[in-house]
Design an enzyme around this catalytic site. Sequence first.
Site: not given
Length: 320
Positions: A92-93, A140-141, A158, A164, A251
Site C-alpha cells: 500500500k506504500d 481513506r479510513r 502518526r 499509535r 494521499c
Amino acid sequence: MTGTSGAHRVITVGTRQSSLALTQTGQVIAQLEEICERHGLPYTFQMQKIVTKGDRILDVTLSKVGGKGLFVKEIEAALMAGEIDMAVHSMKDMPYVLPQGLCNGATTKREDPRDCLIMRSGSSLQELPHGAKVGTSSLRRSCQLKNARPDLKLEWIRGNIDSRMRKLETEGFDAVVLAAAGLTRMGWQDKISALLPQDVCVPAVGQGALGIECREDDEGVRELLHLLNDADTDLAVTAERSFLGALNGGCQVPIGAYASIIGEQDGLPMLEMTGIVGTPDGTVMLKEIKCGTDPTALGKDVAEALKAEGAEDILAQYGG
C-alpha cells in the site's frame, strides 16, 4: 547472480526501521531462505535499515507531507545505487509508477486486508459511544468512518503501530484504526477489538500484501523472487494498482480498492473488485463494484465508472 546456480552471493535486503517493517522483512527473508534450501540456491541474506521521509516527519498528517512514495523513495535510491539488492515494502506504500530500472519482483501472499479497531471497550463500530474520539493516520479510513458514523470525532495520529496503540491510553482515544495485517504479522491479533467489514471500510490498494522491489536487470534476484510470488495475490493487487494508476491518486484524496478471485471464466481467474473515492469529510462516497478476468482492464473499468459518477471532480478539487 545469474540464473539459479553459481557462486555464493550475499543479498542485501532494504527495509524501513520500524518494528513492523523489520518483522515483515525478517519473515520475507525466512521464506527466501527456505526457497534457497529447497532449490539448492547458494544465497544468503542480510538486512539494511533505511530511514524514509515518511518516517522522519511525524508531526503532520501524510496528506500534508505531500508527494507519493513517502515510505519508499530513499529505499529505491539505495536500490538504484546498488547499495541493496531488493527491498521489502508494504504494497500500500508503493506508488503506481516505479522508477525506471526498478520493478516489483514479487507480491507475497496476502494477510487479512481489512482495517480494524483497537478499542478501550466494546467489540464493534456500533458499540463506540456517540461522539467517540477515534485516531487514524489515513484520509481513506477517516472518510469512510465519517460516512458510516458522522457523529465520531476523527483525530490524526502518526507513528508506528505500537506507538499509535499507546495513544489509546495516553491521549484519551476511544479507539484507533489500524490495518489488521500489521497486527497479525506482529503476533498481536488478540489486540484487535473489531474488524471493519469491507462494505464499511474498503481497504487501501494493496493492503495486506508485501511488494518486493528489485532492479530489472538483476536476473538472479528476479528469478529468486519469482519463486516467492503468490499468483492469486499478484492478480488482485495488479487490478487494484491499475485502478490507482487510472485515477492518478495520492494521499490527498480518500481512495480505496479491494479485489479478490471469486471463480473462473473460460479457464481464467474471475476477479471482483470494489473501488471507492470520497471527499475528505466523508459527505460524498462513490463506490463501484465490477468483475473481470483481465486485472489491468478491470482496475481501469472501475476507475472510469467512478470518474463518470463524479470522482474526477473530487480528484481535481482536492489535489489527487
